[in-house]
Design a protein around this motif. Sequence first.
Motif, mmCIF file in Angstrom:
data_model
loop_
_atom_site.group_PDB
_atom_site.id
_atom_site.type_symbol
_atom_site.label_atom_id
_atom_site.label_comp_id
_atom_site.label_asym_id
_atom_site.label_seq_id
_atom_site.Cartn_x
_atom_site.Cartn_y
_atom_site.Cartn_z
ATOM 1 N N HIS A 58 25.166 69.981 17.471
ATOM 2 C CA HIS A 58 25.828 68.675 17.571
ATOM 3 C C HIS A 58 25.324 67.777 16.454
ATOM 4 C CE1 HIS A 58 27.452 69.179 21.685
ATOM 5 N NE2 HIS A 58 26.413 69.977 21.828
ATOM 6 N N ILE A 59 26.245 67.178 15.724
ATOM 7 C CA ILE A 59 25.883 66.158 14.744
ATOM 8 C C ILE A 59 26.117 64.826 15.452
ATOM 9 C CG2 ILE A 59 26.354 65.157 12.477
ATOM 10 C CD1 ILE A 59 25.336 68.027 12.316
ATOM 11 N N LYS A 60 25.055 64.060 15.667
ATOM 12 C CA LYS A 60 25.158 62.829 16.458
ATOM 13 C C LYS A 60 25.177 61.569 15.594
ATOM 14 C CE LYS A 60 24.161 64.599 20.714
ATOM 15 N NZ LYS A 60 24.759 64.335 21.954
ATOM 16 N N ALA A 61 24.195 61.419 14.691
ATOM 17 C CA ALA A 61 24.098 60.165 13.944
ATOM 18 C C ALA A 61 23.190 60.336 12.734
ATOM 19 C CB ALA A 61 23.539 59.067 14.839
ATOM 20 N N VAL A 62 23.359 59.423 11.803
ATOM 21 C CA VAL A 62 22.462 59.286 10.655
ATOM 22 C C VAL A 62 22.068 57.816 10.625
ATOM 23 C CG1 VAL A 62 22.213 59.531 8.166
ATOM 24 C CG2 VAL A 62 23.658 61.124 9.414
ATOM 25 N N LYS A 63 20.794 57.557 10.422
ATOM 26 C CA LYS A 63 20.308 56.169 10.462
ATOM 27 C C LYS A 63 19.751 55.732 9.110
ATOM 28 C CE LYS A 63 20.969 55.742 14.906
ATOM 29 N NZ LYS A 63 22.036 54.944 15.423
ATOM 30 N N HIS A 64 19.904 54.448 8.824
ATOM 31 C CA HIS A 64 19.287 53.761 7.684
ATOM 32 C C HIS A 64 19.658 54.382 6.332
ATOM 33 C CE1 HIS A 64 17.030 51.854 10.842
ATOM 34 N NE2 HIS A 64 16.528 53.005 11.220
ATOM 35 N N ARG A 70 30.219 49.995 -3.768
ATOM 36 C CA ARG A 70 30.226 48.713 -4.476
ATOM 37 C C ARG A 70 29.988 47.522 -3.544
ATOM 38 N NH1 ARG A 70 35.099 48.962 -7.917
ATOM 39 N NH2 ARG A 70 33.787 50.421 -9.019
ATOM 40 N N PHE A 71 30.463 47.591 -2.321
ATOM 41 C CA PHE A 71 30.361 46.453 -1.403
ATOM 42 C C PHE A 71 29.223 46.602 -0.390
ATOM 43 C CE2 PHE A 71 34.774 46.655 -2.848
ATOM 44 C CZ PHE A 71 34.829 45.438 -3.511
ATOM 45 N N GLY A 72 28.254 47.450 -0.679
ATOM 46 C CA GLY A 72 27.048 47.529 0.129
ATOM 47 C C GLY A 72 27.107 48.399 1.365
ATOM 48 N N LYS A 73 28.047 49.304 1.445
ATOM 49 C CA LYS A 73 28.135 50.207 2.595
ATOM 50 C C LYS A 73 28.185 51.644 2.094
ATOM 51 C CE LYS A 73 28.473 47.055 5.829
ATOM 52 N NZ LYS A 73 27.626 46.919 6.948
ATOM 53 N N THR A 74 28.329 52.572 3.030
ATOM 54 C CA THR A 74 28.429 53.988 2.707
ATOM 55 C C THR A 74 29.572 54.598 3.514
ATOM 56 O OG1 THR A 74 26.048 54.117 2.303
ATOM 57 C CG2 THR A 74 27.154 56.178 2.760
ATOM 58 N N ASP A 75 30.306 55.503 2.887
ATOM 59 C CA ASP A 75 31.339 56.275 3.571
ATOM 60 C C ASP A 75 30.772 57.680 3.768
ATOM 61 O OD1 ASP A 75 33.018 54.057 3.330
ATOM 62 O OD2 ASP A 75 33.772 54.735 1.386
ATOM 63 N N CYS A 76 30.143 57.886 4.904
ATOM 64 C CA CYS A 76 29.290 59.059 5.116
ATOM 65 C C CYS A 76 29.996 60.207 5.836
ATOM 66 C CB CYS A 76 28.079 58.610 5.932
ATOM 67 S SG CYS A 76 26.953 59.941 6.332
ATOM 68 N N LYS A 101 32.309 52.742 5.723
ATOM 69 C CA LYS A 101 31.659 51.429 5.713
ATOM 70 C C LYS A 101 30.579 51.279 6.786
ATOM 71 C CE LYS A 101 35.788 49.379 3.816
ATOM 72 N NZ LYS A 101 36.923 48.505 4.033
ATOM 73 N N SER A 102 29.625 52.197 6.766
ATOM 74 C CA SER A 102 28.530 52.136 7.741
ATOM 75 C C SER A 102 27.246 52.661 7.107
ATOM 76 C CB SER A 102 28.871 52.988 8.964
ATOM 77 O OG SER A 102 27.773 53.001 9.862
ATOM 78 N N LEU A 103 26.143 52.013 7.443
ATOM 79 C CA LEU A 103 24.825 52.509 7.020
ATOM 80 C C LEU A 103 24.139 53.270 8.146
ATOM 81 C CD1 LEU A 103 23.528 49.405 5.029
ATOM 82 C CD2 LEU A 103 24.638 51.477 4.152
ATOM 83 N N ASN A 104 24.748 53.279 9.333
ATOM 84 C CA ASN A 104 24.228 53.997 10.501
ATOM 85 C C ASN A 104 25.383 54.707 11.227
ATOM 86 O OD1 ASN A 104 21.393 52.998 10.460
ATOM 87 N ND2 ASN A 104 22.437 51.039 10.668
ATOM 88 N N PRO A 105 26.018 55.676 10.559
ATOM 89 C CA PRO A 105 27.193 56.311 11.163
ATOM 90 C C PRO A 105 26.845 57.161 12.385
ATOM 91 C CG PRO A 105 26.567 57.451 9.171
ATOM 92 C CD PRO A 105 25.699 56.238 9.255
ATOM 93 N N ASP A 130 28.099 60.836 0.566
ATOM 94 C CA ASP A 130 28.900 59.621 0.485
ATOM 95 C C ASP A 130 30.237 59.989 -0.144
ATOM 96 O OD1 ASP A 130 29.510 56.784 0.483
ATOM 97 O OD2 ASP A 130 29.231 56.889 -1.696
ATOM 98 N N TRP A 131 31.323 59.727 0.575
ATOM 99 C CA TRP A 131 32.671 60.011 0.087
ATOM 100 C C TRP A 131 33.102 58.919 -0.882
ATOM 101 C CZ3 TRP A 131 37.231 57.167 0.821
ATOM 102 C CH2 TRP A 131 38.401 57.819 0.433
ATOM 103 N N ASP A 132 33.673 59.330 -1.995
ATOM 104 C CA ASP A 132 34.182 58.389 -2.984
ATOM 105 C C ASP A 132 35.622 58.739 -3.297
ATOM 106 O OD1 ASP A 132 31.834 56.881 -3.364
ATOM 107 O OD2 ASP A 132 31.018 58.402 -4.715
ATOM 108 N N ALA A 133 36.524 57.782 -3.137
ATOM 109 C CA ALA A 133 37.940 57.998 -3.445
ATOM 110 C C ALA A 133 38.112 58.148 -4.948
ATOM 111 C CB ALA A 133 38.774 56.836 -2.923
#
Length: 156
Positions: A58-64, A70-76, A101-105, A130-133
């Motif tokens: 199970h993949i549950k979460a990633v923290k911190h 560019r706008f200070g988030k991550t597309d994880c 757009k989450s740092l704790n997905p 991190d996904w980048d379009a």
Amino acid sequence: KRSSYASTIAKAGAEEGEGGADVPTRVVDENVARAHEANKLTKENERVKAEKTKIKLHIKAVKHLPKMDRFGKTDCYCVTQLDNRPFGGQRYRRKTKIVKKSLNPEWLDEAYVFDVVNFPEQDVKIGVWDWDAGDEDDEIGNVFFSLACIKTEMKA
């Protein structure tokens, strides 16, 4: 039932006047019990190695996570890999959904089942990306862990 070695130690301790044979006998009995337990674990490992074992991960979460966009988030998203080919199995590669757009997905329903041959000697790699379009995705980090640390449950 004591081995003849344990009986010999007990008799020798009693004859030497050490105040009784309990101490040497107890030490030998504990060592025999440890050896028996180690032998049982070795037989269980050999049995598990020889058959396919289903592993549910199970993949549950990633923290911190660090800020990657560019706008200070991550597309994880996470990529789970297990290469079972050296043991006669197959290679697995599974990717989670992208949490934008989450740092704790967190993922609620990301679970994967693998048929693993030679279970105790397998390693799993989980990469965090991190996904980048339009651009190449950036690897944030990864972790390796051995399946030997997972306790097996026997189902009747």
